[in-house]
Design a protein around this motif. Sequence first.
Motif, PDB file in Angstrom:
ATOM      1  N   VAL A   5      47.801  38.246  22.790  1.00 14.69           N
ATOM      2  CA  VAL A   5      48.414  38.389  21.468  1.00 14.69           C
ATOM      3  C   VAL A   5      47.385  39.048  20.571  1.00 14.69           C
ATOM      4  N   ALA A   6      47.737  40.177  20.015  1.00 16.66           N
ATOM      5  CA  ALA A   6      46.802  40.979  19.232  1.00 16.66           C
ATOM      6  C   ALA A   6      46.661  40.444  17.811  1.00 16.66           C
ATOM      7  N   SER A   7      46.235  39.194  17.705  1.00 16.80           N
ATOM      8  CA  SER A   7      46.016  38.572  16.401  1.00 16.80           C
ATOM      9  C   SER A   7      45.312  37.240  16.607  1.00 16.80           C
ATOM     10  N   LEU A   8      44.552  36.844  15.611  1.00 21.87           N
ATOM     11  CA  LEU A   8      43.942  35.517  15.622  1.00 21.87           C
ATOM     12  C   LEU A   8      44.745  34.542  14.761  1.00 21.87           C
ATOM     13  N   SER A  71      51.043  42.455  26.611  1.00 20.78           N
ATOM     14  CA  SER A  71      50.309  42.392  25.350  1.00 20.78           C
ATOM     15  C   SER A  71      51.327  42.500  24.223  1.00 20.78           C
ATOM     16  N   VAL A  72      51.013  41.806  23.133  1.00 17.01           N
ATOM     17  CA  VAL A  72      51.945  41.712  22.015  1.00 17.01           C
ATOM     18  C   VAL A  72      51.249  42.138  20.725  1.00 17.01           C
ATOM     19  N   GLY A  73      51.859  43.075  20.026  1.00 19.22           N
ATOM     20  CA  GLY A  73      51.392  43.478  18.705  1.00 19.22           C
ATOM     21  C   GLY A  73      52.448  43.151  17.677  1.00 19.22           C
ATOM     22  N   MET A  74      52.023  42.587  16.553  1.00 14.56           N
ATOM     23  CA  MET A  74      52.927  42.240  15.458  1.00 14.56           C
ATOM     24  C   MET A  74      52.336  42.788  14.176  1.00 14.56           C
ATOM     25  N   GLU A  75      53.165  43.414  13.369  1.00 10.05           N
ATOM     26  CA  GLU A  75      52.668  43.995  12.117  1.00 10.05           C
ATOM     27  C   GLU A  75      53.693  43.757  11.015  1.00 10.05           C
ATOM     28  N   GLY A  76      53.253  43.091   9.963  1.00  9.62           N
ATOM     29  CA  GLY A  76      54.092  42.894   8.794  1.00  9.62           C
ATOM     30  C   GLY A  76      53.956  44.077   7.860  1.00  9.62           C
ATOM     31  N   GLY A  87      60.272  43.191   2.545  1.00 10.36           N
ATOM     32  CA  GLY A  87      59.306  42.803   3.562  1.00 10.36           C
ATOM     33  C   GLY A  87      59.978  42.663   4.911  1.00 10.36           C
ATOM     34  N   PHE A  88      59.236  42.935   5.975  1.00 10.22           N
ATOM     35  CA  PHE A  88      59.741  42.867   7.344  1.00 10.22           C
ATOM     36  C   PHE A  88      58.537  42.945   8.268  1.00 10.22           C
ATOM     37  N   ALA A  89      58.774  42.886   9.550  1.00 12.57           N
ATOM     38  CA  ALA A  89      57.693  43.056  10.526  1.00 12.57           C
ATOM     39  C   ALA A  89      58.243  43.720  11.778  1.00 12.57           C
ATOM     40  N   TRP A  90      57.368  44.431  12.457  1.00 16.92           N
ATOM     41  CA  TRP A  90      57.688  45.018  13.751  1.00 16.92           C
ATOM     42  C   TRP A  90      56.937  44.276  14.837  1.00 16.92           C
ATOM     43  N   MET A  91      57.578  44.102  15.979  1.00 16.94           N
ATOM     44  CA  MET A  91      56.997  43.499  17.163  1.00 16.94           C
ATOM     45  C   MET A  91      56.963  44.573  18.249  1.00 16.94           C
ATOM     46  N   ALA A  92      55.855  44.647  18.969  1.00 17.89           N
ATOM     47  CA  ALA A  92      55.754  45.557  20.114  1.00 17.89           C
ATOM     48  C   ALA A  92      55.219  44.762  21.296  1.00 17.89           C
TER      49      ALA A  92
END
Length: 177
Positions: A5-8, A71-76, A87-92
């Motif tokens: 998961v590309a985040s802490l 692997s997972v990327g999430m960006e708000g 506001g929204f977010a994308w998941m990859a």
Amino acid sequence: MKVVVASLNPVKLGAARSAFETHFPDTGLEFVTAAVDSGVADQPMTDDETRLGARNRAINAWASFPGVDFSVGMEGGLQYLDDALLGFAWMAVKGPGDVISEARTPTLPLPPEVAHWVAQGLELGKANDRVFATINSKQGGGAFGLLTDGRQTREGVYAQALELALIPFTHSLWGPR
């Protein structure tokens, strides 16, 4: 199955855990977190920039952890539509065979006072903290939780979008994986 998961951020880890456990209920899952570059602004301000940030995070996390299964990327992100800030977010999700699947959360209208602070240069989380007198809301319910009195949360909304992004890896119409 190993997932990076590309985040802490514990909210993003929780969302990934929930989505993967839903899609792979009988699989031993191991999650690793990593801080990786998004290649976009700290506060993306368009749909395209936000999507690119999620995609870049998934790709960079994959490259940082050879041998993972996903692997997972999430960006708000934020975007103005007419005079409203949304506001929204994308998941990859990057998986075997260089397949990347993406999905977007629902769009959330943000109050004018939050939009004011974003226009002053604050990221959404900091603007929310100021307006709602909270601390580190982005590692809690986020804007979704604050504006729905907890009926929706950042983790829950992200988990739903991740479940959708996982469909090409689990549905038969995409072929065997």
